[in-house]
Design an enzyme around this catalytic site. Structure first.
Site, PDB file in Angstrom:
ATOM      1  N   PHE A 283      50.164 -40.889 -15.197  1.00  0.00           N
ATOM      2  CA  PHE A 283      50.172 -42.302 -15.345  1.00  0.00           C
ATOM      3  C   PHE A 283      51.629 -42.399 -14.527  1.00  0.00           C
ATOM      4  O   PHE A 283      52.183 -43.126 -14.217  1.00  0.00           O
ATOM      5  CB  PHE A 283      50.615 -43.149 -16.324  1.00  0.00           C
ATOM      6  CG  PHE A 283      49.530 -44.319 -16.512  1.00  0.00           C
ATOM      7  CD1 PHE A 283      48.159 -44.209 -16.773  1.00  0.00           C
ATOM      8  CD2 PHE A 283      50.457 -45.959 -16.268  1.00  0.00           C
ATOM      9  CE1 PHE A 283      47.875 -45.665 -16.047  1.00  0.00           C
ATOM     10  CE2 PHE A 283      49.717 -46.866 -15.959  1.00  0.00           C
ATOM     11  CZ  PHE A 283      47.982 -47.050 -15.446  1.00  0.00           C
TER      12      PHE A 283
ATOM     13  N   GLU B  62      47.435 -37.437 -19.866  1.00  0.00           N
ATOM     14  CA  GLU B  62      47.078 -38.383 -18.387  1.00  0.00           C
ATOM     15  C   GLU B  62      48.770 -38.644 -18.075  1.00  0.00           C
ATOM     16  O   GLU B  62      49.217 -39.119 -19.271  1.00  0.00           O
ATOM     17  CB  GLU B  62      47.089 -39.571 -19.330  1.00  0.00           C
ATOM     18  CG  GLU B  62      47.138 -41.210 -17.986  1.00  0.00           C
ATOM     19  CD  GLU B  62      46.265 -42.236 -18.745  1.00  0.00           C
ATOM     20  OE1 GLU B  62      45.725 -42.482 -17.827  1.00  0.00           O
ATOM     21  OE2 GLU B  62      46.111 -42.408 -19.348  1.00  0.00           O
TER      22      GLU B  62
ATOM     23  N   GLU C 297      38.448 -50.333 -21.998  1.00  0.00           N
ATOM     24  CA  GLU C 297      38.486 -49.807 -21.271  1.00  0.00           C
ATOM     25  C   GLU C 297      39.847 -49.463 -21.368  1.00  0.00           C
ATOM     26  O   GLU C 297      41.241 -49.051 -21.002  1.00  0.00           O
ATOM     27  CB  GLU C 297      38.405 -50.421 -19.593  1.00  0.00           C
ATOM     28  CG  GLU C 297      38.327 -49.589 -18.348  1.00  0.00           C
ATOM     29  CD  GLU C 297      39.244 -48.750 -17.604  1.00  0.00           C
ATOM     30  OE1 GLU C 297      39.280 -47.936 -17.984  1.00  0.00           O
ATOM     31  OE2 GLU C 297      40.255 -49.803 -17.693  1.00  0.00           O
ATOM     32  N   LEU C 298      40.042 -47.422 -21.127  1.00  0.00           N
ATOM     33  CA  LEU C 298      41.239 -46.940 -21.804  1.00  0.00           C
ATOM     34  C   LEU C 298      41.581 -45.731 -20.617  1.00  0.00           C
ATOM     35  O   LEU C 298      41.522 -46.293 -19.481  1.00  0.00           O
ATOM     36  CB  LEU C 298      40.695 -46.358 -23.207  1.00  0.00           C
ATOM     37  CG  LEU C 298      40.190 -47.109 -24.273  1.00  0.00           C
ATOM     38  CD1 LEU C 298      39.779 -46.331 -25.358  1.00  0.00           C
ATOM     39  CD2 LEU C 298      40.715 -47.751 -24.571  1.00  0.00           C
ATOM     40  N   GLY C 299      42.414 -44.538 -21.149  1.00  0.00           N
ATOM     41  CA  GLY C 299      42.963 -44.269 -19.902  1.00  0.00           C
ATOM     42  C   GLY C 299      42.133 -43.035 -19.091  1.00  0.00           C
ATOM     43  O   GLY C 299      41.094 -43.405 -19.645  1.00  0.00           O
TER      44      GLY C 299
ATOM     45  N   GLY D 177      53.686 -59.180 -27.909  1.00  0.00           N
ATOM     46  CA  GLY D 177      53.871 -57.455 -28.336  1.00  0.00           C
ATOM     47  C   GLY D 177      52.590 -57.084 -29.386  1.00  0.00           C
ATOM     48  O   GLY D 177      51.794 -57.631 -29.036  1.00  0.00           O
TER      49      GLY D 177
ATOM     50  N   GLY E 166      43.820 -50.453 -21.209  1.00  0.00           N
ATOM     51  CA  GLY E 166      45.271 -50.128 -21.703  1.00  0.00           C
ATOM     52  C   GLY E 166      44.993 -49.052 -22.449  1.00  0.00           C
ATOM     53  O   GLY E 166      43.928 -47.702 -22.020  1.00  0.00           O
ATOM     54  N   SER E 167      45.817 -47.949 -22.764  1.00  0.00           N
ATOM     55  CA  SER E 167      45.944 -46.488 -22.980  1.00  0.00           C
ATOM     56  C   SER E 167      45.191 -45.847 -23.890  1.00  0.00           C
ATOM     57  O   SER E 167      44.213 -47.368 -25.500  1.00  0.00           O
ATOM     58  CB  SER E 167      47.194 -45.714 -23.701  1.00  0.00           C
ATOM     59  OG  SER E 167      47.303 -46.724 -24.921  1.00  0.00           O
TER      60      SER E 167
END
Length: 487
Positions: free
Chosen positions: A383, A381, A253-255, A211, A231-232
């Protein structure tokens, strides 16, 4: 012999050939389509990260000293193993992630191609001669960074892990990979098994499911100078802030909230086909998903009607047992976020043209009509499999609407005049743009990345981006005789 056998999963989590498994709690691997248990994995702890980093730093030095062809051979063997075990790995991807077979097959094929591309990196020129004002040989040389930390998300775990793992290993680094605990098998264990079978020495690729505490330990460990995070945007900001505090490079590398712009000269049937795929492929759980449909007012009503009609006809269900177009959302928490955005957007001029319903984790493809820049489902976003549709009158209005988003990942433009599309794309800042295609595209040899809230620019795909991401540049000079200084 099966590549992935649940009874042997503990053997795939290794440090130096002796450590086995995570020392944290053991969690179930859940199949989202059924809620059933596919197996159990042991989670890592922050102490495991520290031990892994130490072992990786030791193993990396010997790996970097290997001849370039030796490292390339491991990557070529890994590529062949992805192809050889494609059916088994796809099966796991369908069950663990909820991917439809086409998506699962694409992920495995992309992993194979990523390894083939990475296999070319060790043999490429790793420096250049540069001019000097002194009588000496002056050059730059690329060297491995050492240990690379890779944090990959749940949605497309194979691709979003391998596109960092393969080039980082090929360039002489060790890798610590933290997959999302929900997809620890296809996001981590399968990569460990592939590279183990390919002959990668122990300690160079270590899988640490866990986590937030494990991710934080990975970002802050002094033996990990480079982070590759997918990820976000919210989580990416925390990673970037923490990495900056510790003076580390973080590739983020994000949303995304990518726009598909349908111009007045577009063919409506073609545009609807692109729109449906862009919004609903893999249940919309892709960073490049078409999150905003901007349609010229002359085509708007027809576009909404046809897209809604398509939505009502697409089958949704268990991709392991039925022939469906959409599988399940990863878990109830993600499903509820999607539904809250949909229900919170409907009202006033915004109407539900299709979908907006779910059964367990199966969310119907959804069309929202009449949205504006202030509509929650347009501004954020989602998703999930939701297509918000807005109208525009002029190209300037289309540019303004597309620019309303904080994100800048991908862009699609549909028009019969391709050069007109290119000119429009130049006015909308994104890391990726596709003329007469939807927003979800990926190739191993193409640079990939976003701007603004979508990340820190292109750095995956193609030799130049990968070498820049996972090596350091050194300046080296050589003289035949030492110079004489005044004192």
């Amino acid at each position: 012999m099966a590549l992935l056998e649940p009874s042997r999963w503990h053997d795939l989590l290794f440090l130096d050939g002796a450590w086995r498994g995570g020392s944290g709690e053991t969690v179930d691997v859940i199949e989202p389509a059924t809620g059933g248990t596919l197996g159990r994995v042991a989670l890592a702890t922050p102490d495991d990260v520290s031990a892994a980093a130490q072992a990786a730093a030791v193993a990396q030095r010997e790996w970097a000293a290997q001849p370039h062809f030796a490292r390339a051979a491991v990557l070529r063997k890994a590529a062949a193993l992805w192809a050889e075990h494609a059916e088994e790995i796809s099966w796991w991807n369908i069950r663990e992630v909820g991917a439809i077979p086409g998506m699962a097959g694409f992920a495995v094929h992309t992993a194979e191609q990523e390894c083939w591309e990475a296999a070319s990196l060790p043999g490429r020129p790793y420096g250049e001669l540069i001019p000097s004002g002194e009588p000496r040989l002056s050059m730059t040389r690329r060297s491995p960074v050492g240990v690379v930390g890779v944090i990959a998300p749940f949605n497309v775990p194979i691709i979003l892990a391998i596109r960092s793992v393969a080039p980082a290993l090929a360039l002489g680094n060790a890798v610590l990979l933290k997959p999302d605990p929900r997809t620890a098998v296809t996001g981590g264990l399968v990569l460990a098994r592939i590279f183990q079978e390919a002959g990668l020495p122990d300690g160079l690729l270590q899988v640490l499911p866990g986590g937030r505490d494990v991710g934080e330990a990975l970002v802050t460990d002094p033996r990990v100078p480079v982070l590759s995070f997918t990820g976000s945007t919210e989580a990416g900001r925390r990673v970037g802030e923490l990495a900056g505090k510790h003076l580390k490079r973080a590739h983020l590398e994000l949303g995304g909230n990518s726009a598909l712009v349908v111009l007045s000269d577009a063919d409506v049937d073609s545009a609807v086909n692109l729109a449906a795929w862009g919004s609903w492929f893999h249940q919309g759980q892709i960073c490049m998903t078409t999150g905003r449909h901007l349609v010229h007012e002359s085509l708007y009503d027809d576009f909404v009607e046809r897209l809604a009609d398509k939505a009502t006809k697409l089958p949704v269900g268990d991709p392991a047992r039925d022939e469906v177009a959409l599988g399940p959302i990863i878990d109830a928490g993600q499903r509820d976020k999607i539904h809250d955005l949909v229900t919170g957007s409907v009202g006033g001029d915004v109407r539900l043209a299709a979908g907006g319903e779910y059964d367990r984790l199966f969310y119907r493809p959804t069309v929202l009509a009449g949205v504006t820049a202030s509509t929650p489902a347009f501004a954020r976003e989602i998703f999930g499999p939701v297509a918000p549709v807005a109208k525009f009158g002029s190209l300037d209005e289309a540019v303004a609407l597309a620019g309303e988003s904080d994100y800048g990942l991908s862009l699609g433009i549909v028009t019969r005049d391709a050069m007109r599309g290119v000119e429009l794309a130049d006015r909308i800042p994104t890391g990726i743009a596709h003329i007469n295609d939807q927003t979800v595209n990926d190739e191993a040899n193409a640079p990939f990345g976003g701007v603004a809230a979508s990340g820190t620019g292109s750095r995956f795909g193609g030799a130049a981006a990968n070498i820049e991401a996972f090596t350091e540049t050194r300046w080296i000079t050589v003289r035949s005789q030492a110079p004489a200084f005044p004192f």
